[in-house]
Design a protein around this motif. Sequence first.
Motif, PDB file in Angstrom:
ATOM      1  N   LEU A 330       0.827  -1.209   0.000  1.00  0.00           N
ATOM      2  CA  LEU A 330       0.000   0.000   0.000  1.00  0.00           C
ATOM      3  C   LEU A 330       0.862   1.260   0.000  1.00  0.00           C
ATOM      4  O   LEU A 330       0.500   2.269  -0.614  1.00  0.00           O
ATOM      5  CB  LEU A 330      -0.936  -0.002   1.205  1.00  0.00           C
ATOM      6  CG  LEU A 330      -2.089  -1.002   1.152  1.00  0.00           C
ATOM      7  CD1 LEU A 330      -2.895  -0.948   2.445  1.00  0.00           C
ATOM      8  CD2 LEU A 330      -3.007  -0.724  -0.043  1.00  0.00           C
ATOM      9  N   GLU A 331       1.999   1.197   0.656  1.00  0.00           N
ATOM     10  CA  GLU A 331       2.922   2.340   0.647  1.00  0.00           C
ATOM     11  C   GLU A 331       3.429   2.595  -0.774  1.00  0.00           C
ATOM     12  O   GLU A 331       3.554   3.744  -1.210  1.00  0.00           O
ATOM     13  CB  GLU A 331       4.091   2.076   1.595  1.00  0.00           C
ATOM     14  CG  GLU A 331       5.050   3.240   1.725  1.00  0.00           C
ATOM     15  CD  GLU A 331       6.168   2.979   2.722  1.00  0.00           C
ATOM     16  OE1 GLU A 331       7.157   3.738   2.692  1.00  0.00           O
ATOM     17  OE2 GLU A 331       6.042   2.034   3.519  1.00  0.00           O
ATOM     18  N   GLU A 332       3.708   1.519  -1.501  1.00  0.00           N
ATOM     19  CA  GLU A 332       4.154   1.655  -2.890  1.00  0.00           C
ATOM     20  C   GLU A 332       3.035   2.193  -3.772  1.00  0.00           C
ATOM     21  O   GLU A 332       3.261   3.069  -4.613  1.00  0.00           O
ATOM     22  CB  GLU A 332       4.636   0.293  -3.413  1.00  0.00           C
ATOM     23  CG  GLU A 332       5.169   0.310  -4.832  1.00  0.00           C
ATOM     24  CD  GLU A 332       6.500   1.025  -4.967  1.00  0.00           C
ATOM     25  OE1 GLU A 332       6.911   1.269  -6.109  1.00  0.00           O
ATOM     26  OE2 GLU A 332       7.123   1.350  -3.932  1.00  0.00           O
ATOM     27  N   VAL A 333       1.829   1.689  -3.588  1.00  0.00           N
ATOM     28  CA  VAL A 333       0.675   2.185  -4.353  1.00  0.00           C
ATOM     29  C   VAL A 333       0.467   3.664  -4.090  1.00  0.00           C
ATOM     30  O   VAL A 333       0.198   4.451  -5.016  1.00  0.00           O
ATOM     31  CB  VAL A 333      -0.599   1.384  -3.989  1.00  0.00           C
ATOM     32  CG1 VAL A 333      -1.829   2.026  -4.632  1.00  0.00           C
ATOM     33  CG2 VAL A 333      -0.465  -0.069  -4.441  1.00  0.00           C
ATOM     34  N   ASP A 334       0.589   4.055  -2.836  1.00  0.00           N
ATOM     35  CA  ASP A 334       0.411   5.464  -2.468  1.00  0.00           C
ATOM     36  C   ASP A 334       1.431   6.352  -3.169  1.00  0.00           C
ATOM     37  O   ASP A 334       1.152   7.510  -3.483  1.00  0.00           O
ATOM     38  CB  ASP A 334       0.528   5.613  -0.948  1.00  0.00           C
ATOM     39  CG  ASP A 334       0.111   6.991  -0.465  1.00  0.00           C
ATOM     40  OD1 ASP A 334      -0.863   7.537  -1.005  1.00  0.00           O
ATOM     41  OD2 ASP A 334       0.758   7.518   0.446  1.00  0.00           O
TER      42      ASP A 334
END
Length: 351
Positions: A330-334
């Motif tokens: 999710l950090e990468e998607v963000d």
Amino acid sequence: MFFSNKKLIGIDLGSSMIKAAEINFSGKKAELVGFSMTPTPEGAMVGGEIQQPGLLSEVIQSLVADLHSKRKQAAIGLWGTSVVVKKISIPRIEEKLIAGQIRWEAEQYIPFDIEDVNIDYKILKDLSVAPETMDILLVAAKKDAIYMCQDTLQGAGLAPAVIDLSSFALANCVQRNHPEISQMTVAVMDMGASVTNFMVLEKGEVIFYRDIPVGGLTYTSEIQKSMNVSYEEAESLKLGASDSGANPDELLTAIKYGHDMVSEEIQNSIEFFMNTTPGIQIQKILYSGGGSRTFKCISEISAKTNLPMEKINIFNYISSKAGSFTAEFLEEVDQVGAVAMGLALRKVGDT
């Protein structure tokens, strides 16, 4: 076609990564239920233009399979040399007459044969101050690029329900997740590998846009040249630079040179906007994109532009399905998913 009922898969064809996003809606709430990404095959996209549609179709088909989605309609974004977005002034006329007039006005500003493009426009009511003129945001996209996007999606088994501009999809994501900008003037930048999408939003509406030919690869290239290393080694060195690390002087010099190039391009775009839109002051820069993770990139841009920087948080409005993603994913998607999410937020019938 370019500017808000069925749900879609958002497909972002980037120069270095291709992303697919799937969002569910419940009332005013939105939930990310699927996101997949993979490197863009070498040579498949050049300057925002599709060069190998068959290969991209296979990649998209694989990404959609990873989503385990039953959806068969998609929204895809256009960007690059096939797209023109420009603020123009025309003699003030009744709004109902603009559609008939805009094609003739557009010929003065579009570097393509007028027969080869699709044209759209938006009246910028808040900017028009002279009583005898009105400001228009002119949007043009080459028909060949639109057809290529359609063919690529169809080759992947998807119906092209919405052909958007990647910049407007990014603005859509920002508008949804940062409602405070509805009363502000902000710049938005999404720094990819080779291109930075830069725009200015006034009260949530796009009033200025340009693609800036700098990004994460600007730094990688400088590291390669100055340290005489391979692309893979340069990428590793770039991503490994940090305040806590033992950074070689050559590496810091190369990164600093990249900072100078990137921040100068951003500042030039801001100055151009200010010179062509007097009386409007940018209050901050919202940013995203993998290139922005380069060591001290954001602080250098902030120092050059004298503007505060704030990372786009695509999970302010959009939640994520519990148990479907790791915190690291999710950090990468963000960081890199703003355009894909903005496309996934579209619905069939959006124009």
